[in-house]
Design a protein around this motif. Structure first.
Motif, short mmCIF file in Angstrom:
data_model
loop_
_atom_site.label_atom_id
_atom_site.label_comp_id
_atom_site.label_asym_id
_atom_site.label_seq_id
_atom_site.Cartn_x
_atom_site.Cartn_y
_atom_site.Cartn_z
N LYS A 29 0.87 -1.19 0.00
CA LYS A 29 0.00 0.00 0.00
C LYS A 29 0.91 1.24 0.00
N ASN A 31 0.65 4.39 -0.97
CA ASN A 31 0.14 5.72 -0.60
C ASN A 31 0.91 6.84 -1.30
N ASP A 35 -4.96 8.37 -5.69
CA ASP A 35 -5.95 7.42 -5.20
C ASP A 35 -5.34 6.64 -4.03
N PRO A 36 -5.71 6.96 -2.79
CA PRO A 36 -5.10 6.29 -1.63
C PRO A 36 -5.53 4.85 -1.44
N SER A 37 -6.49 4.36 -2.24
CA SER A 37 -6.99 3.00 -2.08
C SER A 37 -6.13 1.97 -2.84
N VAL A 38 -5.14 2.41 -3.60
CA VAL A 38 -4.35 1.49 -4.43
C VAL A 38 -3.56 0.53 -3.55
N GLU A 39 -3.72 -0.77 -3.84
CA GLU A 39 -2.92 -1.82 -3.21
C GLU A 39 -2.43 -2.74 -4.32
N ARG A 95 -2.88 -2.79 -10.78
CA ARG A 95 -4.13 -2.40 -10.12
C ARG A 95 -5.34 -3.16 -10.68
N ASN A 103 -8.93 -0.57 -7.25
CA ASN A 103 -8.91 0.68 -6.50
C ASN A 103 -10.16 1.48 -6.78
N LEU A 104 -10.42 2.49 -5.95
CA LEU A 104 -11.65 3.26 -6.07
C LEU A 104 -11.77 3.95 -7.42
N ASP A 105 -10.65 4.45 -7.94
CA ASP A 105 -10.66 5.15 -9.22
C ASP A 105 -10.19 4.23 -10.34
N TYR A 106 -10.62 2.98 -10.27
CA TYR A 106 -10.14 1.94 -11.19
C TYR A 106 -10.29 2.34 -12.66
#
Length: 329
Positions: A29, A31, A35-39, A95, A103-106
């Motif tokens: 992660k 960060n 987009d902070p949701s990227v893992e 991603r 991720n949220l902004d996929y």
């Protein structure tokens, strides 16, 4: 949660034996992007009982794909082959692919995001774990993403021991995309789709975000270029000094040899090799886009070439003598 890294949160989500290999799966992660949701999932292959691992190699998959391109459930593939040869093999999944969650902004994911944020984070973690600059191998879009990261200056010299691009190019002309009405219609249709369905289109096991297609429309448009606003990746490749290998396939209709060679020739590297896989070059067949790395013929004829390159930054002498199969730059 205890992190496996001092750089950013990293979780070891599984550690298994897969036949004669160890398989550790990490989730990073970083960060480091908007987009902070990227893992990002990162699989590490090695040999059990070895206290010291060999040089790291990072294998980057192409579009509509995941780690299984390099590593089958039966532990067959270029990844296990290199691990058995003593290399420290790392296989990221981009991603929303494979074990990496969407991720949220996929839908806006792009090569620019991979190059600017994801590949540098993967490089930093691998260097932290092994203490050495990794070799990189990319197939198709994976190789294009590597070229973007190198040309954009996002991968530091100490993060790249060498780079090998398989079936990667950015120069094929699509004349219809030079027509503004076609581009406008394409953008409209893509935005309504949301994702590009790989399984439904029989392109591969994974979907792709429309951000990649919208980005390609810009590259291949009337005044397009390989880069982003304020950063010309194509021009930046001339400043790259890492050893580079480019491999094309005579039977590849998606990324033809002439276009792969053009990308190769843009690199400024002093140590570089070009290899075309075809009967005219002394190989048993005219390899295709996938078959160049995933086939029994590739296992016999191509994987040993890759191993020789990683060990010596050169191709075998017999390849250079096989009808011009390999040519130095």
């Amino acid at each position: 949660m205890h992190s496996s890294s001092r750089l950013f949160p990293v979780a070891l989500v599984s550690a298994e034996l897969r036949g004669d290999l160890t398989e550790d799966v990490y989730r990073l992660k970083p960060n480091n992007s908007p987009d902070p949701s990227v893992e990002l999932a990162l699989t590490r292959l090695g040999l059990p009982g070895r206290e010291q691992r060999g040089a790291p190699v990072i294998l980057v998959h192409g579009s509509f794909s995941n780690r299984r391109f390099w590593y089958s459930p039966r532990a067959i593939g270029l990844g296990p082959y290199l691990a058995r040869a003593g290399f420290d093999v790392w296989i990221p999944e981009m991603r929303g692919h494979g074990l990496s969650p969407r991720n949220l902004d996929y839908s806006r994911n792009s090569v620019a995001a991979y190059a600017r944020f994801d590949l540098p984070a993967i490089a930093a973690f691998v260097v932290e774990q092994g203490g050495q600059a990794p070799h990189w191998i990319g197939h198709s879009l994976g190789g294009t993403s590597l070229a973007a990261a190198l040309g954009g200056g996002y991968l530091a010299p100490e993060q790249v021991a060498s780079v090998a691009l398989f079936g990667s190019q950015v120069s094929r002309d699509y004349w219809a995309l030079k027509l503004p009405p076609v581009v406008w219609s394409g953008r409209f249709l893509l935005k309504r789709m949301g994702v590009i369905p790989g399984p439904r289109l029989r392109r591969g096991p994974e979907d792709e975000p429309i951000g990649l297609a919208l980005e390609a429309l810009r590259w291949y448009g009337l005044f397009g270029r390989f880069g982003e606003r304020g950063n010309d990746w194509w021009a930046g490749l001339a400043e790259v000094r890492a050893p580079v290998l480019a491999v094309s396939a005579e039977g590849d209709r998606q990324d033809p040899p002439w276009a792969c060679r053009k990308l190769f020739e843009q690199f400024g590297s002093e140590v570089r090799e070009y290899l075309c896989l075809g009967r005219r070059q002394g190989f048993s067949e005219n390899f295709g886009h996938v078959e160049m790395l995933v086939s029994k013929a590739a296992q016999r004829e191509v994987w040993p070439q890759v191993l020789h390159w990683l060990e010596r930054q050169a191709l075998p002498l017999q390849a250079n003598g096989a009808g011009g199969a390999a040519q130095g730059g």
